[in-house]
Scaffold this motif. Structure first.
Motif, PDB file in Angstrom:
ATOM      1  N   SER A  57       0.887  -1.329   0.169  1.00  0.00           N
ATOM      2  CA  SER A  57      -0.155  -0.005  -0.056  1.00  0.00           C
ATOM      3  C   SER A  57       0.756   1.337   0.012  1.00  0.00           C
ATOM      4  CB  SER A  57      -0.875   0.001   1.280  1.00  0.00           C
ATOM      5  OG  SER A  57      -1.701  -1.087   1.032  1.00  0.00           O
ATOM      6  N   TYR A  58       2.005   1.163   0.714  1.00  0.00           N
ATOM      7  CA  TYR A  58       2.763   2.274   0.850  1.00  0.00           C
ATOM      8  C   TYR A  58       3.484   2.464  -0.407  1.00  0.00           C
ATOM      9  CZ  TYR A  58       1.524   3.112   5.769  1.00  0.00           C
ATOM     10  OH  TYR A  58       0.994   2.967   6.980  1.00  0.00           O
ATOM     11  N   GLU A  59       3.898   1.279  -0.965  1.00  0.00           N
ATOM     12  CA  GLU A  59       4.635   1.406  -2.250  1.00  0.00           C
ATOM     13  C   GLU A  59       3.934   2.097  -3.367  1.00  0.00           C
ATOM     14  OE1 GLU A  59       5.898  -2.469  -2.703  1.00  0.00           O
ATOM     15  OE2 GLU A  59       7.510  -2.349  -1.266  1.00  0.00           O
ATOM     16  N   TRP A  60       2.588   1.413  -3.406  1.00  0.00           N
ATOM     17  CA  TRP A  60       1.872   1.994  -4.451  1.00  0.00           C
ATOM     18  C   TRP A  60       1.370   3.507  -4.188  1.00  0.00           C
ATOM     19  CZ3 TRP A  60      -2.945   4.362  -5.098  1.00  0.00           C
ATOM     20  CH2 TRP A  60      -3.617   4.255  -6.082  1.00  0.00           C
ATOM     21  N   LEU A  61       1.156   3.712  -2.953  1.00  0.00           N
ATOM     22  CA  LEU A  61       0.999   5.261  -2.788  1.00  0.00           C
ATOM     23  C   LEU A  61       2.196   6.354  -3.160  1.00  0.00           C
ATOM     24  CD1 LEU A  61      -1.096   6.926  -0.928  1.00  0.00           C
ATOM     25  CD2 LEU A  61       0.408   6.829   0.654  1.00  0.00           C
ATOM     26  N   SER A  63       4.477   5.659  -5.356  1.00  0.00           N
ATOM     27  CA  SER A  63       4.995   5.203  -6.823  1.00  0.00           C
ATOM     28  C   SER A  63       4.193   5.829  -7.884  1.00  0.00           C
ATOM     29  CB  SER A  63       5.212   3.880  -7.173  1.00  0.00           C
ATOM     30  OG  SER A  63       3.840   2.948  -6.927  1.00  0.00           O
ATOM     31  N   GLY A  64       2.735   6.352  -7.234  1.00  0.00           N
ATOM     32  CA  GLY A  64       1.808   6.719  -8.466  1.00  0.00           C
ATOM     33  C   GLY A  64       0.631   5.702  -8.782  1.00  0.00           C
ATOM     34  N   GLY A  65       0.729   4.648  -8.362  1.00  0.00           N
ATOM     35  CA  GLY A  65      -0.383   3.851  -8.536  1.00  0.00           C
ATOM     36  C   GLY A  65      -0.445   3.066 -10.071  1.00  0.00           C
ATOM     37  N   GLU A  66      -1.356   2.484 -10.244  1.00  0.00           N
ATOM     38  CA  GLU A  66      -1.335   1.839 -11.401  1.00  0.00           C
ATOM     39  C   GLU A  66      -1.317   2.911 -12.840  1.00  0.00           C
ATOM     40  OE1 GLU A  66      -4.797  -0.361 -12.143  1.00  0.00           O
ATOM     41  OE2 GLU A  66      -4.454  -1.949 -10.573  1.00  0.00           O
ATOM     42  N   ALA A  67      -1.740   3.730 -12.890  1.00  0.00           N
ATOM     43  CA  ALA A  67      -1.510   4.915 -14.000  1.00  0.00           C
ATOM     44  C   ALA A  67      -0.120   5.448 -13.962  1.00  0.00           C
ATOM     45  CB  ALA A  67      -2.508   6.094 -13.841  1.00  0.00           C
ATOM     46  N   GLY A  68       0.671   5.305 -12.926  1.00  0.00           N
ATOM     47  CA  GLY A  68       1.864   5.874 -12.939  1.00  0.00           C
ATOM     48  C   GLY A  68       2.067   7.307 -12.733  1.00  0.00           C
ATOM     49  N   VAL A  69       0.939   7.916 -12.513  1.00  0.00           N
ATOM     50  CA  VAL A  69       0.907   9.380 -12.262  1.00  0.00           C
ATOM     51  C   VAL A  69       1.430   9.700 -11.091  1.00  0.00           C
ATOM     52  CG1 VAL A  69      -0.706  11.295 -12.040  1.00  0.00           C
ATOM     53  CG2 VAL A  69      -1.311   9.326 -13.637  1.00  0.00           C
ATOM     54  N   THR A  70       2.636  10.600 -10.957  1.00  0.00           N
ATOM     55  CA  THR A  70       3.147  10.944  -9.598  1.00  0.00           C
ATOM     56  C   THR A  70       2.278  11.714  -8.881  1.00  0.00           C
ATOM     57  OG1 THR A  70       5.237  10.884 -10.973  1.00  0.00           O
ATOM     58  CG2 THR A  70       5.362  11.950  -8.476  1.00  0.00           C
ATOM     59  N   ARG A  71       2.139  11.358  -7.591  1.00  0.00           N
ATOM     60  CA  ARG A  71       1.333  12.108  -6.670  1.00  0.00           C
ATOM     61  C   ARG A  71       2.254  12.685  -5.758  1.00  0.00           C
ATOM     62  NH1 ARG A  71      -3.427  13.125  -8.468  1.00  0.00           N
ATOM     63  NH2 ARG A  71      -4.234  13.507  -6.478  1.00  0.00           N
ATOM     64  N   PRO A  72       2.285  13.995  -5.622  1.00  0.00           N
ATOM     65  CA  PRO A  72       3.248  14.797  -4.897  1.00  0.00           C
ATOM     66  C   PRO A  72       3.118  14.539  -3.391  1.00  0.00           C
ATOM     67  CG  PRO A  72       1.415  16.418  -5.454  1.00  0.00           C
ATOM     68  CD  PRO A  72       1.007  14.742  -6.197  1.00  0.00           C
ATOM     69  N   SER A 243     -11.022   2.904  -5.298  1.00  0.00           N
ATOM     70  CA  SER A 243     -11.421   1.352  -5.450  1.00  0.00           C
ATOM     71  C   SER A 243     -10.107   0.789  -4.722  1.00  0.00           C
ATOM     72  CB  SER A 243     -11.444   0.840  -6.852  1.00  0.00           C
ATOM     73  OG  SER A 243     -10.312   1.297  -7.677  1.00  0.00           O
ATOM     74  N   TYR A 244      -9.177   1.424  -4.183  1.00  0.00           N
ATOM     75  CA  TYR A 244      -7.821   1.130  -3.507  1.00  0.00           C
ATOM     76  C   TYR A 244      -7.777   1.316  -2.081  1.00  0.00           C
ATOM     77  CZ  TYR A 244      -6.263   0.422  -8.307  1.00  0.00           C
ATOM     78  OH  TYR A 244      -5.985   0.086  -9.732  1.00  0.00           O
ATOM     79  N   PRO A 245      -8.563   0.592  -1.398  1.00  0.00           N
ATOM     80  CA  PRO A 245      -8.745   0.944  -0.030  1.00  0.00           C
ATOM     81  C   PRO A 245      -7.233   0.785   1.086  1.00  0.00           C
ATOM     82  CG  PRO A 245      -9.531  -1.276  -0.101  1.00  0.00           C
ATOM     83  CD  PRO A 245      -9.106  -0.698  -1.621  1.00  0.00           C
ATOM     84  N   GLY A 246      -6.318  -0.037   0.470  1.00  0.00           N
ATOM     85  CA  GLY A 246      -5.112  -0.144   1.135  1.00  0.00           C
ATOM     86  C   GLY A 246      -4.446   1.135   1.205  1.00  0.00           C
ATOM     87  N   PRO A 247      -4.132   1.911  -0.039  1.00  0.00           N
ATOM     88  CA  PRO A 247      -3.484   3.054  -0.136  1.00  0.00           C
ATOM     89  C   PRO A 247      -4.088   4.160   0.698  1.00  0.00           C
ATOM     90  CG  PRO A 247      -3.270   1.998  -2.181  1.00  0.00           C
ATOM     91  CD  PRO A 247      -4.063   1.299  -1.500  1.00  0.00           C
ATOM     92  N   LEU A 248      -5.607   4.078   0.849  1.00  0.00           N
ATOM     93  CA  LEU A 248      -6.101   5.169   1.363  1.00  0.00           C
ATOM     94  C   LEU A 248      -5.989   4.859   3.004  1.00  0.00           C
ATOM     95  CD1 LEU A 248      -9.816   5.035  -0.054  1.00  0.00           C
ATOM     96  CD2 LEU A 248      -7.993   6.776  -0.438  1.00  0.00           C
ATOM     97  N   TYR A 249      -5.783   3.499   3.397  1.00  0.00           N
ATOM     98  CA  TYR A 249      -5.620   3.751   4.935  1.00  0.00           C
ATOM     99  C   TYR A 249      -4.215   3.964   5.241  1.00  0.00           C
ATOM    100  CZ  TYR A 249      -9.695   0.813   5.793  1.00  0.00           C
ATOM    101  OH  TYR A 249     -11.160   0.291   5.865  1.00  0.00           O
ATOM    102  N   ALA A 250      -3.218   3.768   4.066  1.00  0.00           N
ATOM    103  CA  ALA A 250      -1.830   3.977   4.339  1.00  0.00           C
ATOM    104  C   ALA A 250      -1.630   5.812   4.363  1.00  0.00           C
ATOM    105  CB  ALA A 250      -1.161   3.435   3.093  1.00  0.00           C
ATOM    106  N   ALA A 251      -2.453   6.514   3.480  1.00  0.00           N
ATOM    107  CA  ALA A 251      -2.460   7.862   3.494  1.00  0.00           C
ATOM    108  C   ALA A 251      -3.206   8.431   4.726  1.00  0.00           C
ATOM    109  CB  ALA A 251      -3.317   8.414   2.223  1.00  0.00           C
TER     110      ALA A 251
END
Length: 279
Positions: A57-61, A63-72, A243-251
């Motif tokens: 979840s933290y790695e996804w958070l 790294s930008g997710g599936e779309a690869g969009v960098t989230r600052p 639809s990605y609850p894991g990263p939401l919990y991580a954030a």
């Protein structure tokens, strides 16, 4: 004698059990959030206590997710730190100065200002949202740090709390300091402030928590991704990343962690300050 001791022990055991259950009920939502942020995605929201853990979840958070969009995320975290720290410092500074004037200085209109502070505390903050936004926009502060900080630089609640505390401080300390040639600023920061460490801790933690979790103003006061605060970034995740609850919990864990750490550091002074505020 033995029977009374056994009954007393039983009652104590019942009280401890009930207290432990109540504590578990209060702590469990946060514990569930933290555990879910580390849980395997196949177990999230499917088990009360996950058993398989991962950093996905933290790695996804970050790294930008599936779309690869960098989230600052790091930039948003730094924005939250800067804005919250500056706003809290200004709220406490103005709170101390105004409260000292209202409680220890005699000047025309003091009672009217004190009544205005009390009266204004009953107004919902959202009433002034649009006028504040228009002022910030016309002053050229839209989408800037000042636009996020200045409207949140004064807390009437902090003024009210400090005023009540300063009124309880004997005026003999102030009179003695003035005889020694101390100015009002020196009295405020070298006498009144050190005497109010406990209530200052309460005010500091509440103001910081309120500003750290501010969402509505932070959403409308900026437009660029580089100025987003962490809570606004988190709120945006509920759209494209809902639809990605894991990263939401991580954030959410990242958002609440600084407040938990500060509370643990200042817990003793916080308890002392709460005892005074409840008198």
């Amino acid at each position: 004698m033995v029977g009374s001791k056994s009954r007393s022990g039983s009652r104590r055991a019942i009280r401890y059990t009930l207290a432990a259950l109540l504590l578990l009920v209060m702590v469990y939502p946060y514990l569930y959030m933290v555990l879910s942020s580390f849980a395997d995605w196949t177990q999230i929201d499917k088990q009360l206590f996950p058993t398989n853990f991962t950093m996905k979840s933290y790695e996804w958070l970050f790294s930008g997710g599936e779309a690869g969009v960098t989230r600052p995320w790091l930039n948003a975290f730094l924005n939250s730190v800067i804005v919250s720290a500056a706003s809290t410092a200004l709220m406490m500074l103005f709170g101390i100065m105004v409260a000292y004037a209202l409680s220890k200085l005699n000047f025309f209109g003091r009672h009217a200002i004190n009544n205005f502070v009390l009266f204004h505390m009953f107004f919902p903050a959202i009433i002034l949202l649009v006028p504040t936004f228009l002022i910030i926009q016309r002053a050229g502060l839209y989408d800037t740090y000042l636009g996020l900080i200045v409207p949140k630089a004064v807390s009437l609640w902090a003024i009210f709390m400090y005023t009540n505390f300063f009124k309880a401080v004997p005026s003999v300390f102030i009179e003695a300091a003035k005889l020694d040639g101390a100015s009002d600023l020196k009295i405020m920061f070298r006498i009144m402030l050190p005497m109010s460490k406990s209530i200052t801790t309460v005010i500091f933690l509440f103001l910081l928590m309120e500003r750290w979790t501010e969402l509505l103003w932070d959403m409308i006061a900026v437009k660029s991704d580089s100025m987003l605060t962490l809570n606004v970034l988190l709120s945006q995740m509920f759209g494209p990343y809902g639809s990605y609850p894991g990263p939401l919990y991580a954030a959410s864990t990242i958002l609440t962690l600084p407040i938990i750490v500060l509370f643990l550091i200042f817990s003793k002074k916080f308890q002392e300050g709460m005892q005074f505020s409840l008198k």
